[in-house]
Write a protein that holds these residues in place. Structure first.
Motif, PDB file in Angstrom:
ATOM      1  N   TYR A 174      -0.178  -4.588 -12.956  1.00  0.00           N
ATOM      2  CA  TYR A 174      -0.303  -3.942 -11.648  1.00  0.00           C
ATOM      3  C   TYR A 174      -1.289  -2.783 -11.727  1.00  0.00           C
ATOM      4  CZ  TYR A 174       1.087  -0.835  -7.776  1.00  0.00           C
ATOM      5  OH  TYR A 174       1.079   0.002  -6.678  1.00  0.00           O
ATOM      6  N   LYS A 175      -1.131  -1.959 -12.767  1.00  0.00           N
ATOM      7  CA  LYS A 175      -2.029  -0.803 -12.886  1.00  0.00           C
ATOM      8  C   LYS A 175      -3.472  -1.244 -13.159  1.00  0.00           C
ATOM      9  CE  LYS A 175       0.497   1.626 -15.838  1.00  0.00           C
ATOM     10  NZ  LYS A 175       0.849   2.801 -16.687  1.00  0.00           N
ATOM     11  N   MET A 215      -4.647  -0.115  -1.919  1.00  0.00           N
ATOM     12  CA  MET A 215      -4.544  -1.461  -2.476  1.00  0.00           C
ATOM     13  C   MET A 215      -3.096  -1.938  -2.508  1.00  0.00           C
ATOM     14  SD  MET A 215      -6.248  -3.808  -4.706  1.00  0.00           S
ATOM     15  CE  MET A 215      -7.220  -3.104  -5.996  1.00  0.00           C
ATOM     16  N   ALA A 216      -2.884  -3.117  -1.938  1.00  0.00           N
ATOM     17  CA  ALA A 216      -1.616  -3.797  -2.167  1.00  0.00           C
ATOM     18  C   ALA A 216      -1.889  -4.809  -3.270  1.00  0.00           C
ATOM     19  CB  ALA A 216      -1.152  -4.494  -0.903  1.00  0.00           C
ATOM     20  N   VAL A 217      -0.860  -5.132  -4.036  1.00  0.00           N
ATOM     21  CA  VAL A 217      -1.050  -6.078  -5.131  1.00  0.00           C
ATOM     22  C   VAL A 217      -0.041  -7.209  -4.975  1.00  0.00           C
ATOM     23  CG1 VAL A 217      -0.885  -6.394  -7.626  1.00  0.00           C
ATOM     24  CG2 VAL A 217      -2.045  -4.389  -6.694  1.00  0.00           C
ATOM     25  N   THR A 248       0.841  -1.212   0.000  1.00  0.00           N
ATOM     26  CA  THR A 248       0.000   0.000   0.000  1.00  0.00           C
ATOM     27  C   THR A 248       0.868   1.252   0.000  1.00  0.00           C
ATOM     28  OG1 THR A 248      -0.156  -0.218   2.398  1.00  0.00           O
ATOM     29  CG2 THR A 248      -2.029  -0.994   1.121  1.00  0.00           C
ATOM     30  N   ARG A 249       2.085   1.125   0.524  1.00  0.00           N
ATOM     31  CA  ARG A 249       2.977   2.286   0.509  1.00  0.00           C
ATOM     32  C   ARG A 249       3.325   2.632  -0.942  1.00  0.00           C
ATOM     33  NH1 ARG A 249       8.723   3.139   1.399  1.00  0.00           N
ATOM     34  NH2 ARG A 249       8.881   5.403   1.550  1.00  0.00           N
ATOM     35  N   ALA A 250       3.588   1.588  -1.745  1.00  0.00           N
ATOM     36  CA  ALA A 250       3.875   1.833  -3.161  1.00  0.00           C
ATOM     37  C   ALA A 250       2.657   2.470  -3.840  1.00  0.00           C
ATOM     38  CB  ALA A 250       4.231   0.516  -3.854  1.00  0.00           C
ATOM     39  N   TYR A 251       1.465   2.038  -3.423  1.00  0.00           N
ATOM     40  CA  TYR A 251       0.241   2.596  -3.990  1.00  0.00           C
ATOM     41  C   TYR A 251       0.150   4.093  -3.705  1.00  0.00           C
ATOM     42  CZ  TYR A 251      -4.791   3.505  -4.436  1.00  0.00           C
ATOM     43  OH  TYR A 251      -6.010   4.030  -4.769  1.00  0.00           O
ATOM     44  N   ARG A 252       0.431   4.468  -2.445  1.00  0.00           N
ATOM     45  CA  ARG A 252       0.410   5.894  -2.066  1.00  0.00           C
ATOM     46  C   ARG A 252       1.396   6.697  -2.907  1.00  0.00           C
ATOM     47  NH1 ARG A 252      -3.680   6.495   0.383  1.00  0.00           N
ATOM     48  NH2 ARG A 252      -4.180   5.123   2.116  1.00  0.00           N
ATOM     49  N   LEU A 253       2.593   6.122  -3.055  1.00  0.00           N
ATOM     50  CA  LEU A 253       3.617   6.840  -3.817  1.00  0.00           C
ATOM     51  C   LEU A 253       3.185   6.987  -5.275  1.00  0.00           C
ATOM     52  CD1 LEU A 253       6.786   5.193  -2.239  1.00  0.00           C
ATOM     53  CD2 LEU A 253       5.949   7.515  -1.877  1.00  0.00           C
ATOM     54  N   PHE A 254       2.501   5.967  -5.774  1.00  0.00           N
ATOM     55  CA  PHE A 254       1.976   6.020  -7.146  1.00  0.00           C
ATOM     56  C   PHE A 254       0.956   7.158  -7.274  1.00  0.00           C
ATOM     57  CE2 PHE A 254      -1.419   4.696 -10.120  1.00  0.00           C
ATOM     58  CZ  PHE A 254      -0.689   4.606 -11.304  1.00  0.00           C
ATOM     59  N   LEU A 255       0.045   7.252  -6.299  1.00  0.00           N
ATOM     60  CA  LEU A 255      -0.952   8.332  -6.338  1.00  0.00           C
ATOM     61  C   LEU A 255      -0.270   9.693  -6.269  1.00  0.00           C
ATOM     62  CD1 LEU A 255      -3.943   7.226  -4.065  1.00  0.00           C
ATOM     63  CD2 LEU A 255      -3.651   6.932  -6.520  1.00  0.00           C
ATOM     64  N   ASP A 256       0.680   9.829  -5.333  1.00  0.00           N
ATOM     65  CA  ASP A 256       1.410  11.098  -5.182  1.00  0.00           C
ATOM     66  C   ASP A 256       2.091  11.495  -6.479  1.00  0.00           C
ATOM     67  OD1 ASP A 256       0.735  11.426  -2.638  1.00  0.00           O
ATOM     68  OD2 ASP A 256       2.716  11.010  -1.756  1.00  0.00           O
ATOM     69  N   HIS A 257       2.810  10.521  -7.012  1.00  0.00           N
ATOM     70  CA  HIS A 257       3.622  10.746  -8.189  1.00  0.00           C
ATOM     71  C   HIS A 257       2.762  11.264  -9.352  1.00  0.00           C
ATOM     72  CE1 HIS A 257       7.338  10.047 -10.409  1.00  0.00           C
ATOM     73  NE2 HIS A 257       6.628   9.546 -11.409  1.00  0.00           N
ATOM     74  N   ASN A 258       1.544  10.774  -9.440  1.00  0.00           N
ATOM     75  CA  ASN A 258       0.664  11.154 -10.555  1.00  0.00           C
ATOM     76  C   ASN A 258      -0.415  12.152 -10.139  1.00  0.00           C
ATOM     77  OD1 ASN A 258       1.587   9.212 -12.816  1.00  0.00           O
ATOM     78  ND2 ASN A 258       1.363   7.880 -11.025  1.00  0.00           N
ATOM     79  N   GLN A 259      -0.259  12.695  -8.939  1.00  0.00           N
ATOM     80  CA  GLN A 259      -1.217  13.664  -8.390  1.00  0.00           C
ATOM     81  C   GLN A 259      -2.667  13.202  -8.573  1.00  0.00           C
ATOM     82  OE1 GLN A 259       0.414  16.726 -10.691  1.00  0.00           O
ATOM     83  NE2 GLN A 259       2.148  16.944  -9.301  1.00  0.00           N
ATOM     84  N   LEU A 260      -2.911  11.999  -8.142  1.00  0.00           N
ATOM     85  CA  LEU A 260      -4.219  11.407  -8.394  1.00  0.00           C
ATOM     86  C   LEU A 260      -5.188  11.530  -7.220  1.00  0.00           C
ATOM     87  CD1 LEU A 260      -3.323   8.133 -10.307  1.00  0.00           C
ATOM     88  CD2 LEU A 260      -4.854   9.941 -11.075  1.00  0.00           C
ATOM     89  N   GLU A 261      -4.633  11.666  -6.033  1.00  0.00           N
ATOM     90  CA  GLU A 261      -5.478  11.537  -4.854  1.00  0.00           C
ATOM     91  C   GLU A 261      -6.656  12.513  -4.869  1.00  0.00           C
ATOM     92  OE1 GLU A 261      -3.197  10.990  -1.378  1.00  0.00           O
ATOM     93  OE2 GLU A 261      -4.953  10.575  -0.144  1.00  0.00           O
ATOM     94  N   GLU A 262      -6.353  13.778  -5.084  1.00  0.00           N
ATOM     95  CA  GLU A 262      -7.434  14.768  -5.027  1.00  0.00           C
ATOM     96  C   GLU A 262      -8.420  14.606  -6.173  1.00  0.00           C
ATOM     97  OE1 GLU A 262      -6.195  18.758  -4.478  1.00  0.00           O
ATOM     98  OE2 GLU A 262      -5.179  18.281  -2.568  1.00  0.00           O
ATOM     99  N   ARG A 263      -7.891  14.234  -7.311  1.00  0.00           N
ATOM    100  CA  ARG A 263      -8.800  14.080  -8.457  1.00  0.00           C
ATOM    101  C   ARG A 263      -9.785  12.933  -8.207  1.00  0.00           C
ATOM    102  NH1 ARG A 263      -4.246  13.488 -12.485  1.00  0.00           N
ATOM    103  NH2 ARG A 263      -5.740  12.813 -14.073  1.00  0.00           N
TER     104      ARG A 263
END
Lengths: 128, 847
Positions: free
Chosen positions: B257-258, B285-287, B158-173
């Motif tokens: 993964y995506k 999500m962890a995968v 799930t940590r990788a998931y968070r970093l993925f969201l951060d990296h793509n600025q997805l969380e707020e959207r």
């Protein structure tokens, strides 16, 4: 099955309710548990319980008010108070009246089972 | 006693400037010992609480850690006062250990820097389902704890998931899209499409991508990529809602993964989460990526028959090829109904006419094919394979404390694997009508009631298997109830196979109890007469929660536990406690001469107190030197025929009050541990002064060896020292070239008792010295010591035994010290070891 004693457990830590319910059911009691004091308060106005087990320190109301209400509704209900180890002495002093017994957290399942059995024996003795 | 010390010290001259005053050293040493003792108790307490017999809350955990921290600060200060500030670096060591403990308590560690982004199942931290997801966490437990065969795999956390969201600025959207759906501005299809598109278009951060490629490149040709969401396979099930991709080649893993991440936002998953009232919570999500087993047969097992036809049976469903046939109900499958009770008779087998199978497609993906004519009517599993799978399923159920649904596969060579295990979901009606559990149990005869101490709470049933030696261990049947006199450490090996454990001795803080908790085996210790009442081969049911042992198999109770009651092991408080314990209890620093026996080498609270204790004792060991500097400290010389040159320093109550002058006689010893040890050491025939027959090699070695080879030998001015109180003894004994240390306490409360024994050095070559170490280990473990050896170092300890057991062991140690004095010279080969062990037991009854 008919003379099964009814127990209400109120503690805002869900773990306490989840563990106590099966432990007391296995001893043959009927057990209702509450983590919200409002709901427990509502419940004691609906139903009479033989034994009430309540924590003293909870977020919404303090156990003392709940305890008083229990005793007001059903004076014959036996109340067992759960309290933190540190506040045990203060608790004992302020509640000595009307409380069947005190148990300090953390406690063993067997300890509370023993106290509940004693309370049950008292109730059955009084009824006989 | 403090007054006594003060009076004593007043008579002592002031030391030279710059040195710590001698009386202070002792005060600090005593305080340090008390703190050491208290921290050991706190550690034991926490361990006991993890066994389920106690109800505790977070406040208890916070208070305990807090006290531990305070005590350790005092110990560090104390040690630095004793050693003139030589261990100041212990302060940063404490911070390094306590900062994460305190973050754990505040619940702030899960996504912190130290948590991995990608980790293999074999190395994944256990008890962190919020990091690895339910599915992967279960698999990590199955691999690491239960050691069942599972295809290798790794988790993208799930940590990788968070970093993925951060990296793509997805969380707020994502949040905004979800809000407009909840407000009714968009339907779930539109919402889903927008979110899924942006996830699929996202870029996996470089570091994570590299690590994923590295892991995927390590293993087999194809991967299964599945969701492992937190809560999945737990109380809420998302089974089938999230995507699983099978047969993914290594280069396709990142894209897969995506896709799996995107399935978190499929229209169905969105509606489900809304229905469950979970939309407000952030989904993480962890995968899981698992190597594909090119399976010949695969299927599912249910440890409880959901159709409730036969509640005493498990059901195995099997089909040819890959797993989808069974999981998705694609066609007719074989069905085996097997009895839960050993020897697991196959009650019925229904062999279906299997027309199609799913198989891997070359180049990735999978395809449906026809089953060859000759295999259509054939049974997919042999009887042996069914039994193997059933035994594993029951092991899984015993551990997870819930009826299980297990996915499995058999590869082309006929080898079986576990692919998944999760709690079995069944409609409430399928569970038998709830009857009064108390009444049901009352129908069974009770063998034992209200005796013993709960080491791990739970219920288990099986046949009694008594174990008293290593030989019995190999005969121990899977799923039997272990009944034993002692909780000897060597029993650890069979703990995972036991349905329950009953021991006559031992404590809830002991070694076996710790292992039992690790494997979640219901365990009672201190059950007197257990080996007498519970005869070999009896069928019994052990309820350690109620401290009751029933005659026979109480199916109602077993069912009740599986279906109705909470598996306390999975409650958040218990997970937190275990995470805390993993930073507190393990002892890594064993050998004080190892290069990492230093503050940076300390990894747990236990390591730190072990280090401090060792260093403080070491300082005290230099007492012969110190004492010389501080003339006037009253040290007695023990007068006896045995030429030990033993000096005794009493810190209170250790000697008879009438002792005067400089000589002390053995009968004036009042210290309980010292007295017992001396009885052993001075017993008839122990202190043989006969010259030992020396063979040539041994003699040459003795002659050529110099004092200087033994560390510290040259500086010791030739006397041995015991520091004692009424209940405590710390004895340093150098005999020839051997060095013995015995640290022991005998208190009325067994919880405070311990014996710690260390033996090192010797005159002959290392092989012979190691041989002697083996001999000692062999003998000591018969007396239920936990023994570690390393080369010629032997470290043995035993905890929490009652007074008479402690005394017995100290007498044995006394005799053993005499017995082994020159033993390495006599031990010519490994074959000699059993003979000497026998010789020792002939004179000393084993426990």
């Amino acid at each position: 099955m008919k003379d099964q004693l009814k127990i209400l457990v109120l503690d805002d830590e869900p773990i306490v309710c989840k563990r106590l319910k099966p432990a007391l059911e296995k001893l043959g009691y009927e057990v209702d548990t509450f983590i919200q004091s409002v709901e427990a308060m509502h419940q004691i106005h609906q139903t009479s319980y033989d034994i009430v087990i309540t924590d003293l320190k909870m977020k919404e109301i303090d156990g003392m008010r709940f305890l008083e209400e229990v005793k007001k509704q059903h004076p014959q209900t036996e109340v067992i108070v759960i309290t933190g180890f540190a506040t045990m002495e203060t608790a004992k002093q302020s509640f000595r009246k009307g409380v069947f017994d005190f148990i300090a957290k953390p406690f063993k399942l067997s300890e509370i089972q023993e106290v509940v059995n004693r309370a049950a024996a008292k109730i059955k003795g009084a009824a006989a | 006693m403090l007054q006594y010390l003060h009076d004593l010290w007043k008579r002592i001259k002031r030391p030279k400037p710059g040195l710590v005053a001698f009386p202070e050293i002792f005060e600090h040493f005593q305080e340090l010992l008390q703190n050491h003792q208290r921290v050991m108790e706190l550690i034991a307490d926490l361990g006991e609480k993890s066994g389920g017999e106690y109800i505790f809350d977070r406040k208890y955990l916070a208070d305990t850690i807090d006290e531990m921290h305070t005590r350790l600060l005092h110990m560090v200060q104390g040690l630095n006062l004793i050693t003139s500030g030589r261990y100041l670096e212990l302060h940063p060591t404490l911070d390094r250990i306590f900062v994460p403990l305190e973050s754990e308590l505040r619940g702030r560690l899960s996504l912190a820097g130290e948590m991995p982004r990608i980790v293999s199942l074999a190395e994944a931290p256990l008890d962190r389902p919020e990091l690895t997801g339910g599915k992967a966490n279960n698999l990590a437990v199955i691999i690491q704890n239960l050691q069942l065969p599972v295809p290798p795999g790794f988790v993208i956390t799930t940590r990788a998931y968070r970093l993925f969201l951060d990296h793509n600025q997805l969380e707020e959207r994502i949040h905004a899209w979800l809000e407009s759906w909840a407000a009714g501005e968009q339907d779930e299809r539109q919402t889903s499409r927008q979110i899924q598109y942006s996830i699929l278009a996202g870029v996996v951060p470089q570091e994570a991508a590299t690590e994923i490629k590295r892991q995927a490149g390590k293993g087999g040709a194809y991967w299964a990529i599945r969701s492992s969401a937190y809560g999945e396979d737990g109380e809420l099930t998302f089974a089938g809602l999230h995507e699983s991709l099978l047969n993914v080649p290594p280069r396709g893993v990142i894209q897969a993964y995506k896709k799996v991440l995107a399935s978190l936002y499929s229209p169905e998953a969105l509606v489900y989460r809304q229905k469950m009232g979970m939309l407000g919570e952030e989904a993480a999500m962890a995968v899981l990526a698992q190597e594909i087993v090119p399976s010949r047969v695969s299927g599912l097992m249910h440890t409880l028959d959901i159709s409730a036809e036969e509640c005493d049976c498990l059901v195995v469903y099997a089909s040819w090829g890959l797993g989808r046939t069974v999981a998705e109900g694609r066609g007719l499958v074989d069905r085996f109904v097997v009895e839960r009770v050993y020897p697991h008779r196959i009650r019925r087998q229904e062999i279906a006419a299997k027309k199609t199978l799913v198989r891997p497609q070359t180049g990735g993906g999978e395809e449906v094919a026809q089953v060859p004519q000759e295999e259509r009517e054939a049974a997919t599993l042999s009887e042996g394979q069914v039994h193997q799978l059933v035994r594993w399923a029951l092991t899984l159920e015993r551990y997870f404390k819930r009826p299980q649904e297990v996915e499995w596969a058999v590869d082309q060579n006929g080898q079986c694997f576990i692919l998944q295990s999760r709690g079995l979901l069944f409609p409430k009606v399928a569970a038998p009508p709830k009857q009064d559990i108390c009444e049901s149990c009352a129908q069974y005869p009770v063998l034992l009631r209200d005796t013993g101490v709960v080491a791990h709470a739970g219920v288990g049933a099986g046949v009694v298997a008594q174990v008293s030696s290593d030989l019995d261990m190999n005969r121990f049947p899977e799923g039997a109830v272990l009944v034993t006199k002692y909780t000897a450490p060597w029993l650890a090996r069979i703990v995972p196979r036991a349905a329950a454990i009953i021991a006559e001795r031992g404590s809830a803080a002991g070694h076996l109890a710790t292992i039992a908790r690790e494997f979640r085996v219901p365990t009672l210790v201190g059950v007197e007469g257990a080996t007498e009442f519970l005869k070999e081969g009896m069928q019994i049911t052990v309820d350690t929660k109620g401290r009751i042992v029933y005659d026979g198999r109480v199916n109602e109770l077993l069912q009740y536990e599986l279906v109705q009651s909470l598996a306390f092991e999975d409650a958040p408080e218990f997970r937190l406690l275990r995470r805390l314990l993993s930073r507190i209890a393990p002892l890594h620093l064993i050998d004080p001469t190892a290069p990492d026996f230093n503050p940076p080498g300390c990894r747990s609270v236990h390591d730190v107190i072990r280090f401090i204790h060792e260093k403080a004792v070491e300082e005290l060991m230099d007492l012969p030197g110190l004492v010389k500097r501080f003339k006037g400290v009253h040290i007695f010389t023990l007068v006896s025929d045995i030429p030990l040159g033993l000096k005794i320093l009493d810190l209170g109550g250790g000697i008879a009050p009438e002792a005067a002058g400089s000589n002390l006689y053995p009968e004036q010893i009042r210290s309980a541990p010292m007295k017992a040890l001396w009885e052993g050491l001075s017993g008839p025939g122990v202190w043989s002064t006969e010259p030992v027959p020396v063979d040539f090699k041994g003699m040459m070695s003795s002659l050529s060896k110099t004092w200087a080879e033994t560390p510290g030998a040259a500086t010791v001015s030739g006397f041995n020292l015991a520091v004692i109180t009424e209940t405590y003894m710390n004895l340093h004994l150098r005999l020839g070239y051997h060095f013995n240390l015995v640290d022991a306490r005998i208190d009325p409360d067994p919880q405070r008792n311990h014996i710690y024994f260390r033996f090192v050095g010797g005159v002959t070559d290392l092989t012979r010295r190691s041989r002697r170490a083996q001999l000692l280990a062999n003998i000591l473990s018969h007396y239920h010591f936990k023994v570690d050896t390393k080369g010629d170092l032997v470290v043995a300890k035993v905890l929490h035994l009652p007074r008479e057991d402690q005394e017995h062991r100290l007498r044995v140690l006394g005799r053993l010290i005499g017995f082994t004095r020159q033993l390495d010279i006599q031990l010519r080969s490994d074959e000699d070891i059993p003979e000497f062990v026998e010789a020792f037991f002939e004179q000393n009854t084993p426990a």
